[in-house]
Design a protein around this motif. Structure first.
Motif, short mmCIF file in Angstrom:
data_model
loop_
_atom_site.label_atom_id
_atom_site.label_comp_id
_atom_site.label_asym_id
_atom_site.label_seq_id
_atom_site.Cartn_x
_atom_site.Cartn_y
_atom_site.Cartn_z
N VAL A 38 0.83 -1.20 0.00
CA VAL A 38 0.00 0.00 0.00
C VAL A 38 0.87 1.26 0.00
O VAL A 38 1.88 1.33 0.71
CB VAL A 38 -0.95 -0.01 1.21
CG1 VAL A 38 -0.20 0.00 2.53
CG2 VAL A 38 -1.92 1.17 1.15
N THR A 39 0.48 2.23 -0.82
CA THR A 39 1.17 3.53 -0.87
C THR A 39 0.13 4.62 -1.06
O THR A 39 -0.96 4.38 -1.57
CB THR A 39 2.18 3.60 -2.03
OG1 THR A 39 1.50 3.37 -3.27
CG2 THR A 39 3.30 2.57 -1.87
N GLY A 40 0.48 5.81 -0.64
CA GLY A 40 -0.35 6.97 -0.94
C GLY A 40 -1.53 7.18 -0.02
O GLY A 40 -2.30 8.13 -0.22
N ARG A 41 -1.71 6.32 0.94
CA ARG A 41 -2.80 6.47 1.91
C ARG A 41 -2.46 5.65 3.16
O ARG A 41 -1.48 4.87 3.16
CB ARG A 41 -4.13 5.98 1.33
CG ARG A 41 -4.12 4.52 0.90
CD ARG A 41 -5.52 4.01 0.62
NE ARG A 41 -5.53 2.67 0.04
CZ ARG A 41 -5.35 1.55 0.73
NH1 ARG A 41 -5.13 1.60 2.04
NH2 ARG A 41 -5.38 0.37 0.12
N ARG A 42 -3.26 5.82 4.20
CA ARG A 42 -3.05 5.02 5.41
C ARG A 42 -3.38 3.55 5.12
O ARG A 42 -4.41 3.25 4.50
CB ARG A 42 -3.95 5.52 6.55
CG ARG A 42 -3.64 6.90 7.05
CD ARG A 42 -4.65 7.31 8.11
NE ARG A 42 -4.49 6.52 9.33
CZ ARG A 42 -5.45 6.37 10.25
NH1 ARG A 42 -6.65 6.90 10.07
NH2 ARG A 42 -5.22 5.67 11.34
N ARG A 44 -4.85 -0.14 5.72
CA ARG A 44 -6.07 -0.59 6.38
C ARG A 44 -5.86 -2.02 6.89
O ARG A 44 -5.59 -2.93 6.10
CB ARG A 44 -7.26 -0.56 5.42
CG ARG A 44 -7.53 0.82 4.84
CD ARG A 44 -8.79 0.82 3.98
NE ARG A 44 -8.97 2.10 3.32
CZ ARG A 44 -8.92 2.26 2.00
NH1 ARG A 44 -8.68 1.23 1.20
NH2 ARG A 44 -9.10 3.46 1.46
N ASP A 70 -0.24 5.06 12.63
CA ASP A 70 -0.84 5.64 11.41
C ASP A 70 -1.38 4.54 10.50
O ASP A 70 -1.23 4.59 9.28
CB ASP A 70 0.16 6.51 10.67
CG ASP A 70 -0.54 7.49 9.71
OD1 ASP A 70 -1.70 7.85 9.98
OD2 ASP A 70 0.06 7.86 8.68
N GLU A 72 -5.02 2.44 9.81
CA GLU A 72 -6.46 2.42 10.05
C GLU A 72 -6.89 1.00 10.42
O GLU A 72 -6.72 0.07 9.61
CB GLU A 72 -7.19 2.90 8.80
CG GLU A 72 -8.70 2.95 8.94
CD GLU A 72 -9.37 3.41 7.66
OE1 GLU A 72 -10.53 3.02 7.45
OE2 GLU A 72 -8.72 4.15 6.88
N HIS A 94 -9.67 -4.26 3.02
CA HIS A 94 -8.47 -4.07 3.83
C HIS A 94 -7.23 -4.58 3.12
O HIS A 94 -7.30 -5.41 2.22
CB HIS A 94 -8.65 -4.75 5.19
CG HIS A 94 -9.66 -4.07 6.05
ND1 HIS A 94 -11.02 -4.31 5.90
CD2 HIS A 94 -9.55 -3.13 7.02
CE1 HIS A 94 -11.69 -3.55 6.77
NE2 HIS A 94 -10.82 -2.83 7.45
N ASP A 95 -6.08 -4.08 3.57
CA ASP A 95 -4.79 -4.49 3.03
C ASP A 95 -4.25 -5.71 3.76
O ASP A 95 -3.56 -6.54 3.18
CB ASP A 95 -3.78 -3.35 3.12
CG ASP A 95 -4.31 -2.07 2.50
OD1 ASP A 95 -4.57 -2.08 1.28
OD2 ASP A 95 -4.51 -1.08 3.24
#
Length: 245
Positions: A38-42, A44, A70, A72, A94-95
């Protein structure tokens, strides 16, 4: 942004007591998030506390740890009922799915009541990183020794079997775990088993063990295989371990 292939991080770690919070995320959870790409956002993270009965204090503590990191966090509590009729949509949003420890036998029973094994397989195939500690490690395998039934270890052999191996957790901190794994593999009750000391984790892409990692300087990881010529009927190999920063 899913991982580029089915990914599981099965561990005997991931969380620790925080300096200013009840719990903080240790390097194994941060590694799980990194694996998601994941990049560019928090990021999950879906926290699953079924094995300990969805205790609200634990959900709150993990959510607080997520804020500090940081990340979510959403708690997937199945008690007293699922939070949504669309568990697939919730999990796939979710990630990372992180499954906490407790009773793996109870976890598997409750998950099956609500159809969660099929949801988790779909998430795994879609690139959501599946991870967890203790019961949250055992659940992905065929099975392994557990204290779910009482203080004396017994085998659970009806795990989700996304990973076609046995699993041993808390290998260095609970003396009965190592001989229980060896006996189960020697008898054929478990297939070859992958085991972790406290603070170690095992990374799988698909069903292939890619590497062992650890969030401290001592934790080891092990492969236990059946060998009729060995005194115990099983042999153990210590795996190379990469230490996480």
């Amino acid at each position: 942004m899913p991982a580029d292939q089915p990914t599981i991080l099965a561990t005997s770690g991931g969380m620790r007591r925080g300096a200013s919070t009840e719990i903080e995320f240790a390097p194994l959870i941060h590694f799980a998030v990194e694996l998601s790409g994941v990049t560019g956002r928090r990021p999950r993270l879906c926290h699953v506390g079924t094995a300990s009965g969805d205790q609200r204090w634990q959900s709150a503590a993990v959510t607080e740890a997520g804020r500090q990191a940081d990340i979510e966090v959403t708690a997937l509590n199945l008690f007293p009922m699922p939070p949504t009729t669309d568990l697939t949509g919730l999990v796939l949003a979710h990630d990372v799915v992180w499954v906490n420890g407790g009773s793996v036998a109870n976890l598997l029973a409750v998950w099956r009541v609500h159809g969660l094994p099929e949801v988790l397989r779909q998430a795994w195939e879609a690139g959501v990183v599946l991870g967890g500690v203790s019961a949250g490690s055992l659940c992905w395998f065929v099975g392994g020794p557990t204290d779910s039934f009482g203080p004396d270890l017994r085998l659970v052999t009806d795990g989700l079997a996304l990973l076609p191996y046995g699993n041993g957790v808390h290998y260095d901190s609970e003396a009965a775990r190592r001989p229980a794994v060896h006996a189960a593999v020697a008898s054929g009750a478990l297939p070859p088993a992958h085991c972790t000391d406290d603070g170690a984790g095992l990374l799988y892409h698909g069903t292939t063990l890619v590497e062992a990692v650890a969030e401290n300087g001592q934790a080891g990881a092990y492969l236990v295989e059946r060998d009729a010529s060995a005194e115990t009927g099983a042999v153990e190999q210590r795996l190379d371990v990469r230490r996480l920063p």
